[in-house]
Design a protein around this motif. Structure first.
Motif, mmCIF file in Angstrom:
data_model
loop_
_atom_site.group_PDB
_atom_site.id
_atom_site.type_symbol
_atom_site.label_atom_id
_atom_site.label_comp_id
_atom_site.label_asym_id
_atom_site.label_seq_id
_atom_site.Cartn_x
_atom_site.Cartn_y
_atom_site.Cartn_z
ATOM 1 N N THR A 313 0.913 -1.267 0.097
ATOM 2 C CA THR A 313 0.085 -0.199 0.005
ATOM 3 C C THR A 313 0.770 1.378 -0.015
ATOM 4 O O THR A 313 1.906 1.267 0.279
ATOM 5 C CB THR A 313 -0.930 0.199 1.032
ATOM 6 N N VAL A 314 0.408 2.359 -0.438
ATOM 7 C CA VAL A 314 0.939 3.841 -0.453
ATOM 8 C C VAL A 314 1.443 3.967 1.207
ATOM 9 O O VAL A 314 2.648 4.311 1.354
ATOM 10 C CB VAL A 314 -0.019 4.696 -0.695
ATOM 11 N N ASP A 315 0.526 3.817 1.856
ATOM 12 C CA ASP A 315 0.648 4.014 3.246
ATOM 13 C C ASP A 315 2.232 3.190 3.958
ATOM 14 O O ASP A 315 2.710 3.944 4.690
ATOM 15 C CB ASP A 315 -0.542 3.743 4.252
ATOM 16 N N SER A 316 2.139 2.091 3.620
ATOM 17 C CA SER A 316 3.335 1.274 3.988
ATOM 18 C C SER A 316 4.623 1.612 3.681
ATOM 19 O O SER A 316 5.477 1.805 4.263
ATOM 20 C CB SER A 316 3.127 -0.318 3.574
ATOM 21 N N PHE A 317 4.686 2.142 2.277
ATOM 22 C CA PHE A 317 5.823 2.752 1.717
ATOM 23 C C PHE A 317 6.228 4.262 2.363
ATOM 24 O O PHE A 317 7.312 4.466 2.516
ATOM 25 C CB PHE A 317 5.875 2.700 0.204
ATOM 26 N N LYS A 318 5.087 4.847 2.401
ATOM 27 C CA LYS A 318 5.555 6.355 3.091
ATOM 28 C C LYS A 318 5.872 5.927 4.459
ATOM 29 O O LYS A 318 6.932 6.840 4.975
ATOM 30 C CB LYS A 318 4.134 6.976 3.050
ATOM 31 N N GLN A 319 5.452 4.884 5.231
ATOM 32 C CA GLN A 319 6.045 4.781 6.588
ATOM 33 C C GLN A 319 7.460 4.398 6.541
ATOM 34 O O GLN A 319 8.260 4.884 7.201
ATOM 35 C CB GLN A 319 5.164 3.621 7.243
ATOM 36 N N ALA A 320 7.673 3.429 5.684
ATOM 37 C CA ALA A 320 9.213 2.921 5.711
ATOM 38 C C ALA A 320 10.094 4.104 4.887
ATOM 39 O O ALA A 320 11.187 4.393 5.755
ATOM 40 C CB ALA A 320 9.158 1.780 4.411
ATOM 41 N N HIS A 321 9.776 4.954 4.151
ATOM 42 C CA HIS A 321 10.429 5.826 3.928
ATOM 43 C C HIS A 321 10.720 7.109 4.707
ATOM 44 O O HIS A 321 11.920 7.594 4.781
ATOM 45 C CB HIS A 321 10.234 6.563 2.449
ATOM 46 N N THR A 322 9.721 7.333 5.405
ATOM 47 C CA THR A 322 9.827 8.459 6.582
ATOM 48 C C THR A 322 10.815 7.901 7.498
ATOM 49 O O THR A 322 11.588 8.534 8.191
ATOM 50 C CB THR A 322 8.395 8.540 7.126
ATOM 51 N N LYS A 323 10.913 6.342 7.993
ATOM 52 C CA LYS A 323 11.753 5.941 8.873
ATOM 53 C C LYS A 323 13.030 5.912 8.348
ATOM 54 O O LYS A 323 13.868 6.276 9.184
ATOM 55 C CB LYS A 323 11.171 4.805 9.191
ATOM 56 N N LEU A 324 13.278 5.508 7.155
ATOM 57 C CA LEU A 324 14.537 5.528 6.589
ATOM 58 C C LEU A 324 15.220 6.947 6.569
ATOM 59 O O LEU A 324 16.451 6.927 6.751
ATOM 60 C CB LEU A 324 14.553 4.914 5.243
ATOM 61 N N GLU A 325 14.318 7.789 6.086
ATOM 62 C CA GLU A 325 14.808 9.244 5.802
ATOM 63 C C GLU A 325 15.237 9.785 7.143
ATOM 64 O O GLU A 325 16.194 10.881 7.354
ATOM 65 C CB GLU A 325 13.842 10.153 5.021
ATOM 66 N N SER A 326 14.925 9.381 8.185
ATOM 67 C CA SER A 326 15.128 9.867 9.593
ATOM 68 C C SER A 326 16.555 9.725 9.810
ATOM 69 O O SER A 326 17.198 10.650 10.756
ATOM 70 C CB SER A 326 14.419 9.406 10.729
ATOM 71 N N GLY A 327 17.340 8.876 9.128
ATOM 72 C CA GLY A 327 18.791 8.428 9.519
ATOM 73 C C GLY A 327 18.984 7.674 10.745
ATOM 74 O O GLY A 327 20.038 7.567 11.312
ATOM 75 N N LYS A 328 17.995 7.098 11.369
ATOM 76 C CA LYS A 328 18.039 6.663 12.878
ATOM 77 C C LYS A 328 17.671 5.007 12.851
ATOM 78 O O LYS A 328 17.632 4.648 13.990
ATOM 79 C CB LYS A 328 17.267 7.267 13.813
ATOM 80 N N THR A 329 17.390 4.699 11.653
ATOM 81 C CA THR A 329 17.056 3.406 11.734
ATOM 82 C C THR A 329 18.198 2.310 11.741
ATOM 83 O O THR A 329 19.315 2.752 11.555
ATOM 84 C CB THR A 329 16.403 2.895 10.240
ATOM 85 N N ILE A 330 18.006 1.170 12.468
ATOM 86 C CA ILE A 330 19.059 0.164 12.795
ATOM 87 C C ILE A 330 18.664 -1.051 12.160
ATOM 88 O O ILE A 330 17.320 -1.483 12.145
ATOM 89 C CB ILE A 330 18.907 -0.074 14.554
ATOM 90 N N GLY A 331 19.508 -1.717 11.530
ATOM 91 C CA GLY A 331 19.083 -2.832 10.698
ATOM 92 C C GLY A 331 18.062 -2.344 9.459
ATOM 93 O O GLY A 331 18.361 -1.331 8.861
ATOM 94 N N LYS A 332 17.514 -3.223 8.994
ATOM 95 C CA LYS A 332 16.579 -3.229 7.875
ATOM 96 C C LYS A 332 15.172 -3.303 8.282
ATOM 97 O O LYS A 332 14.762 -3.390 9.093
ATOM 98 C CB LYS A 332 16.879 -4.427 6.854
ATOM 99 N N ILE A 333 14.315 -2.452 7.205
ATOM 100 C CA ILE A 333 12.761 -2.338 7.602
ATOM 101 C C ILE A 333 12.095 -3.351 6.082
ATOM 102 O O ILE A 333 12.775 -2.929 5.058
ATOM 103 C CB ILE A 333 12.140 -0.999 7.377
ATOM 104 N N ALA A 334 11.479 -4.109 6.378
ATOM 105 C CA ALA A 334 10.775 -5.032 5.256
ATOM 106 C C ALA A 334 9.226 -4.603 5.121
ATOM 107 O O ALA A 334 8.571 -4.324 6.416
ATOM 108 C CB ALA A 334 10.962 -6.328 5.311
ATOM 109 N N ILE A 335 8.760 -5.054 3.899
ATOM 110 C CA ILE A 335 7.091 -4.713 3.743
ATOM 111 C C ILE A 335 6.889 -6.184 3.140
ATOM 112 O O ILE A 335 7.330 -6.560 2.254
ATOM 113 C CB ILE A 335 7.062 -3.797 3.014
ATOM 114 N N THR A 336 5.686 -6.585 3.979
ATOM 115 C CA THR A 336 5.309 -7.981 3.244
ATOM 116 C C THR A 336 3.808 -7.569 2.633
ATOM 117 O O THR A 336 3.152 -7.063 3.001
ATOM 118 C CB THR A 336 4.830 -8.860 4.557
ATOM 119 N N PHE A 337 3.693 -8.413 1.503
ATOM 120 C CA PHE A 337 2.484 -8.304 0.662
ATOM 121 C C PHE A 337 1.638 -9.364 1.155
ATOM 122 O O PHE A 337 1.773 -10.365 1.485
ATOM 123 C CB PHE A 337 2.768 -8.272 -0.748
#
Length: 337
Positions: A313-337
């Motif tokens: 969904t759009v919301d899933s990718f917006k969430q993931a990119h927002t977290k990633l752009e923060s520069g504070k993520t640890i390890g990886k973020i995945a999205i399951t379909f």
């Protein structure tokens, strides 16, 4: 088929930064596989391309991002030889083609590996791009060998990030190096130690932090943060005849002359080189992914997934990119379909 794409480069806060679109299901030809995607993960390259690739223009054809996926082979092209229908696979894709944020994708079999049997789809999708990047920078660019280099030291700048997390493991558990990794927050320090780092040093006072661990110089340095910001520090810390490598590019010329008196070497690593230029050794990525799959199933290497989001969904990718752009993520973020 359903896909999440972009038609312009917008800040992630904008409503239309991602769009749900319907595209024709692709058909594999030649050495291509058609993969039904079960999970993807996000990487900094995703948001960097989202921010820049269509800047100042609107495209009639949606651009599909995504360069990490796990799924099942549904069809094969007429020249394939490495996979069969029904195989479970994982891969990082080709930056010159449409990405994996979709129900289906065609992908060159030579850059695809067999999914580790011990991992879920989300865990497997977290691995390919960072694993290939870390493997190539250590073993193809610097050409580290466990036979000749075991026990030598490596400084990993950006230890808690996606690439740093797997680089720590490969450097420690496969190459047998003594690993120093940078991190500053309690949670990122703990993460680096969990991956196997022997020492965790604060990047805010890098030279003194490294030397306080007992190392005047280190044999190898890999930069996963910012070449320009760390260049002088890396030049100071690298051992005479040592090797520095980076994945981050350079906004200003790199002053290689700073390495001259030490006869030190420098290399760039770009995981998409082999697929972009169809190099003679492109199939090496298939072999690397299969080797790491075996290491994971043997318990030598562990996945670096730290968060899972549900839904294509759009919301899933917006969430993931927002977290990633923060520069504070640890390890990886995945999205399951």
């Amino acid at each position: 088929m359903k896909a999440i794409g972009i038609t312009s480069s917008l800040p992630i806060s904008e409503q239309d930064s991602f769009l749900q679109v319907e595209l024709e299901k692709p058909t594999p030809t030649g050495r291509e596989l058609l993969v039904k995607i079960n999970a993807v993960s996000v990487n900094p390259v995703d948001f960097k391309i989202r921010e820049s690739s269509l800047k100042g223009k609107v495209s009639d054809t949606p651009k599909i991002l995504g360069w990490d996926a796990a799924g099942i082979v549904e069809e094969v092209g007429d020249k394939t030889s490495l996979f069969r229908v029904g195989d479970l696979v994982y891969y990082a894709g080709d930056i010159t083609k449409q990405g994996s944020n979709a129900e289906y994708q065609v992908i060159d079999e030579r850059i695809v590996g067999m999914k580790p049997t011990s991992l879920s789809d989300a865990e497997a999708a977290a691995m390919p791009l960072t694993t290939l990047t870390a493997w190539e920078i250590l073993f193809d660019r610097i050409r580290i060998s466990s036979e000749k280099d075991k026990g030598k030291s490596i400084l990993i700048i950006g230890g808690a990030g996606g690439v740093g997390s797997i680089a720590i493991q490969l450097a420690k558990k496969v190459a047998g190096l003594t690993v120093l990794a940078t991190a500053s927050r309690p949670e990122s320090i703990a993460w680096c130690k969990e991956q196997g780092a022997d020492f965790v040093v604060n990047h805010k006072d890098l030279v003194n932090e490294v030397r306080n661990t007992g190392f005047q110089y280190v044999d190898f340095i890999v930069d996963f943060v910012d070449t320009n910001s760390y260049w002088d520090l890396m030049a100071e810390l690298i051992k005479p005849q040592g090797h520095i490598a980076s994945i981050t590019g350079s906004s200003a010329p790199v002053v290689l002359n700073k390495l001259k008196t030490k006869s030190a070497s420098f290399s760039w690593e770009f995981m998409f080189t082999r697929s972009s230029f169809q190099t003679e050794d492109i199939v090496n990525q298939h072999h690397i992914l299969n080797s790491v799959s075996e290491l994971i199933d043997q318990g030598v290497i562990k996945h670096t997934l730290n968060e899972t989001i549900q839904g294509l969904t759009v919301d899933s990718f917006k969430q993931a990119h927002t977290k990633l752009e923060s520069g504070k993520t640890i390890g990886k973020i995945a999205i399951t379909f």
